[in-house]
Motif scaffolding. Structure first.
Motif, PDB file in Angstrom:
ATOM      1  N   ALA A  41      35.248  47.817  49.288  1.00  0.00           N
ATOM      2  CA  ALA A  41      35.783  46.530  48.850  1.00  0.00           C
ATOM      3  C   ALA A  41      35.452  45.474  49.896  1.00  0.00           C
ATOM      4  O   ALA A  41      35.261  45.782  51.070  1.00  0.00           O
ATOM      5  CB  ALA A  41      37.296  46.615  48.636  1.00  0.00           C
ATOM      6  N   THR A  42      35.400  44.226  49.459  1.00  0.00           N
ATOM      7  CA  THR A  42      35.124  43.092  50.336  1.00  0.00           C
ATOM      8  C   THR A  42      36.337  42.174  50.359  1.00  0.00           C
ATOM      9  O   THR A  42      36.847  41.793  49.296  1.00  0.00           O
ATOM     10  CB  THR A  42      33.895  42.300  49.850  1.00  0.00           C
ATOM     11  N   TYR A  43      36.783  41.819  51.562  1.00  0.00           N
ATOM     12  CA  TYR A  43      37.962  40.960  51.663  1.00  0.00           C
ATOM     13  C   TYR A  43      37.593  39.524  51.318  1.00  0.00           C
ATOM     14  O   TYR A  43      36.701  38.935  51.919  1.00  0.00           O
ATOM     15  CB  TYR A  43      38.562  41.025  53.067  1.00  0.00           C
ATOM     16  N   GLU A  44      38.300  38.950  50.344  1.00  0.00           N
ATOM     17  CA  GLU A  44      38.027  37.581  49.892  1.00  0.00           C
ATOM     18  C   GLU A  44      39.033  36.577  50.429  1.00  0.00           C
ATOM     19  O   GLU A  44      38.752  35.392  50.509  1.00  0.00           O
ATOM     20  CB  GLU A  44      38.028  37.540  48.357  1.00  0.00           C
ATOM     21  N   ALA A  82      41.161  46.319  35.806  1.00  0.00           N
ATOM     22  CA  ALA A  82      41.421  47.009  37.069  1.00  0.00           C
ATOM     23  C   ALA A  82      40.845  46.232  38.238  1.00  0.00           C
ATOM     24  O   ALA A  82      41.515  46.033  39.263  1.00  0.00           O
ATOM     25  CB  ALA A  82      40.837  48.421  37.024  1.00  0.00           C
ATOM     26  N   ALA A  83      39.606  45.782  38.118  1.00  0.00           N
ATOM     27  CA  ALA A  83      38.972  45.020  39.200  1.00  0.00           C
ATOM     28  C   ALA A  83      39.687  43.693  39.425  1.00  0.00           C
ATOM     29  O   ALA A  83      39.885  43.263  40.570  1.00  0.00           O
ATOM     30  CB  ALA A  83      37.499  44.788  38.865  1.00  0.00           C
ATOM     31  N   ARG A  84      40.087  43.039  38.353  1.00  0.00           N
ATOM     32  CA  ARG A  84      40.799  41.759  38.470  1.00  0.00           C
ATOM     33  C   ARG A  84      42.128  41.929  39.178  1.00  0.00           C
ATOM     34  O   ARG A  84      42.484  41.120  40.054  1.00  0.00           O
ATOM     35  CB  ARG A  84      41.009  41.161  37.081  1.00  0.00           C
ATOM     36  N   GLU A  85      42.866  42.966  38.825  1.00  0.00           N
ATOM     37  CA  GLU A  85      44.170  43.187  39.445  1.00  0.00           C
ATOM     38  C   GLU A  85      44.045  43.466  40.941  1.00  0.00           C
ATOM     39  O   GLU A  85      44.876  43.011  41.731  1.00  0.00           O
ATOM     40  CB  GLU A  85      44.881  44.357  38.754  1.00  0.00           C
ATOM     41  N   VAL A  86      43.026  44.204  41.341  1.00  0.00           N
ATOM     42  CA  VAL A  86      42.831  44.461  42.773  1.00  0.00           C
ATOM     43  C   VAL A  86      42.655  43.152  43.522  1.00  0.00           C
ATOM     44  O   VAL A  86      43.286  42.911  44.561  1.00  0.00           O
ATOM     45  CB  VAL A  86      41.609  45.380  43.006  1.00  0.00           C
ATOM     46  N   LEU A  87      41.796  42.287  43.015  1.00  0.00           N
ATOM     47  CA  LEU A  87      41.529  41.013  43.686  1.00  0.00           C
ATOM     48  C   LEU A  87      42.762  40.130  43.703  1.00  0.00           C
ATOM     49  O   LEU A  87      43.112  39.544  44.740  1.00  0.00           O
ATOM     50  CB  LEU A  87      40.369  40.303  42.994  1.00  0.00           C
ATOM     51  N   GLU A  88      43.460  40.013  42.578  1.00  0.00           N
ATOM     52  CA  GLU A  88      44.621  39.136  42.495  1.00  0.00           C
ATOM     53  C   GLU A  88      45.775  39.621  43.365  1.00  0.00           C
ATOM     54  O   GLU A  88      46.454  38.811  44.011  1.00  0.00           O
ATOM     55  CB  GLU A  88      45.094  39.032  41.042  1.00  0.00           C
ATOM     56  N   GLU A  89      45.994  40.934  43.405  1.00  0.00           N
ATOM     57  CA  GLU A  89      47.174  41.471  44.082  1.00  0.00           C
ATOM     58  C   GLU A  89      46.949  41.781  45.554  1.00  0.00           C
ATOM     59  O   GLU A  89      47.916  41.856  46.320  1.00  0.00           O
ATOM     60  CB  GLU A  89      47.653  42.736  43.365  1.00  0.00           C
ATOM     61  N   THR A  90      45.693  41.976  45.974  1.00  0.00           N
ATOM     62  CA  THR A  90      45.438  42.355  47.367  1.00  0.00           C
ATOM     63  C   THR A  90      44.510  41.406  48.113  1.00  0.00           C
ATOM     64  O   THR A  90      44.495  41.404  49.340  1.00  0.00           O
ATOM     65  CB  THR A  90      44.816  43.765  47.443  1.00  0.00           C
ATOM     66  N   GLY A  91      43.705  40.641  47.414  1.00  0.00           N
ATOM     67  CA  GLY A  91      42.719  39.782  48.073  1.00  0.00           C
ATOM     68  C   GLY A  91      41.419  40.495  48.375  1.00  0.00           C
ATOM     69  O   GLY A  91      40.499  39.896  48.937  1.00  0.00           O
ATOM     70  N   ARG A 131      38.016  42.364  46.923  1.00  0.00           N
ATOM     71  CA  ARG A 131      37.180  42.523  45.735  1.00  0.00           C
ATOM     72  C   ARG A 131      36.579  43.929  45.765  1.00  0.00           C
ATOM     73  O   ARG A 131      35.814  44.267  46.667  1.00  0.00           O
ATOM     74  CB  ARG A 131      36.065  41.480  45.697  1.00  0.00           C
ATOM     75  N   PRO A 132      36.915  44.767  44.768  1.00  0.00           N
ATOM     76  CA  PRO A 132      36.452  46.157  44.810  1.00  0.00           C
ATOM     77  C   PRO A 132      34.980  46.292  44.464  1.00  0.00           C
ATOM     78  O   PRO A 132      34.394  45.429  43.801  1.00  0.00           O
ATOM     79  CB  PRO A 132      37.329  46.837  43.758  1.00  0.00           C
ATOM     80  N   GLY A 133      34.402  47.402  44.913  1.00  0.00           N
ATOM     81  CA  GLY A 133      33.063  47.750  44.479  1.00  0.00           C
ATOM     82  C   GLY A 133      33.094  48.163  43.019  1.00  0.00           C
ATOM     83  O   GLY A 133      34.146  48.086  42.365  1.00  0.00           O
ATOM     84  N   PRO A 134      31.977  48.614  42.490  1.00  0.00           N
ATOM     85  CA  PRO A 134      31.947  49.031  41.082  1.00  0.00           C
ATOM     86  C   PRO A 134      33.014  50.081  40.781  1.00  0.00           C
ATOM     87  O   PRO A 134      33.173  51.034  41.532  1.00  0.00           O
ATOM     88  CB  PRO A 134      30.535  49.604  40.917  1.00  0.00           C
ATOM     89  N   VAL A 135      33.739  49.865  39.702  1.00  0.00           N
ATOM     90  CA  VAL A 135      34.787  50.811  39.323  1.00  0.00           C
ATOM     91  C   VAL A 135      34.235  51.809  38.320  1.00  0.00           C
ATOM     92  O   VAL A 135      33.365  51.478  37.507  1.00  0.00           O
ATOM     93  CB  VAL A 135      36.020  50.088  38.729  1.00  0.00           C
TER      94      VAL A 135
END
Length: 265
Positions: free
Chosen positions: A126-129, A86-95, A97-101
């Protein structure tokens, strides 16, 4: 009643989908072949920021030829947990990085035909990467107010079952506090009060979705109406009734205007 499995065999297999035929027997003694679609498990993430907005993507699904808003989601790889996926998909698809899930919902969306498991998570903050690394997922990425979710579902702007389940739950599930200014979640051991508190947020979400802005008096009125038989004071909410709002809700003659969806058309 439990169906018996006498055997099974693969018909088609690849990395994405597998089709099996299962020899089953029903409780009445009838025996036949049942087709089973075996899929990898899915991880979905509802990322909510401090403004109570959820991170979503506007995308097209070619199978149903549908444009709609979706949460970041994807298949769980063999070497990762659903939470990591879930955390990986957020970063890959939106840019972002989510907080703890943390787990939100577990579902088996079509267990009469497939063994797919859906793991839904929520992350606060979340933090924008940078730009998303997945270039073919969506046309745009936006933070959507949780208060708008109910109306968007009604208008079929959100049709993915994983997306609307996680969004709907996130819109009224609170960690330990009412996110609205001055609101506090009650601490009570009364099971009836707890159920009433859940009903309060369901009712509140429906009313707030009808208005572009929610007045504090509106929220107070919904709380009083939805907690029938439970003292309002037990929830640390104001006991002052908003009579006009109460009358409009109880008579189902709402006169407010719905928020415009032109920006998401």
């Amino acid at each position: 009643m439990q169906w018996k499995i006498h055997g099974e065999r693969p018909v088609y297999e690849n990395h994405w989908v597998n089709l099996w035929v299962t020899d089953i027997e029903t409780p009445d003694g009838n025996r036949f072949d049942h087709h089973v679609v075996r899929l990898r498990n899915l991880a979905v993430a509802a990322v909510v920021n401090e403004r109570h907005e959820v991170l979503m993507m506007w995308r097209h699904r070619f199978i149903t030829d549908t444009w709609a808003w979706e949460l970041p989601m994807g298949l769980v790889e063999n070497d990762e947990t659903p939470a990591e996926a879930a955390a990986r998909e957020v970063l890959e698809e939106t840019g972002w990085r989510p907080g703890p899930v943390r787990p939100l919902i577990y579902a088996e969306p079509a267990n009469g035909i497939t063994d797919s498991q859906h793991h839904l998570f929520r992350a606060d903050g979340a933090t924008y990467e940078g730009p998303p690394t997945e270039k073919n997922e969506s046309d745009r990425i936006e933070w959507i107010p949780l208060a708008d979710i109910r109306t968007m579902i009604d208008r079929r702007e959100i049709v993915s079952s994983g997306s609307w389940s996680a969004c709907s739950t996130s819109s009224w599930t609170r960690r330990s506090a009412d996110p609205r200014p001055g609101g506090r979640c009650p601490t009570t051991k009364n099971p009836y009060a707890s159920k009433a508190y859940s009903r309060m947020y369901e009712a509140e979400s429906r009313v707030i979705s009808l208005t572009s802005t929610a007045r504090p008096s509106s929220v107070k009125a919904v709380r009083q109406i939805s907690m029938t038989g439970v003292p309002v004071e037990s929830f640390n909410c104001s006991a002052s009734p908003a009579v006009g709002m109460r009358d409009r809700i109880s008579s189902r003659k709402w006169t407010g205007s719905e928020p415009s969806s032109a920006s998401r058309a």
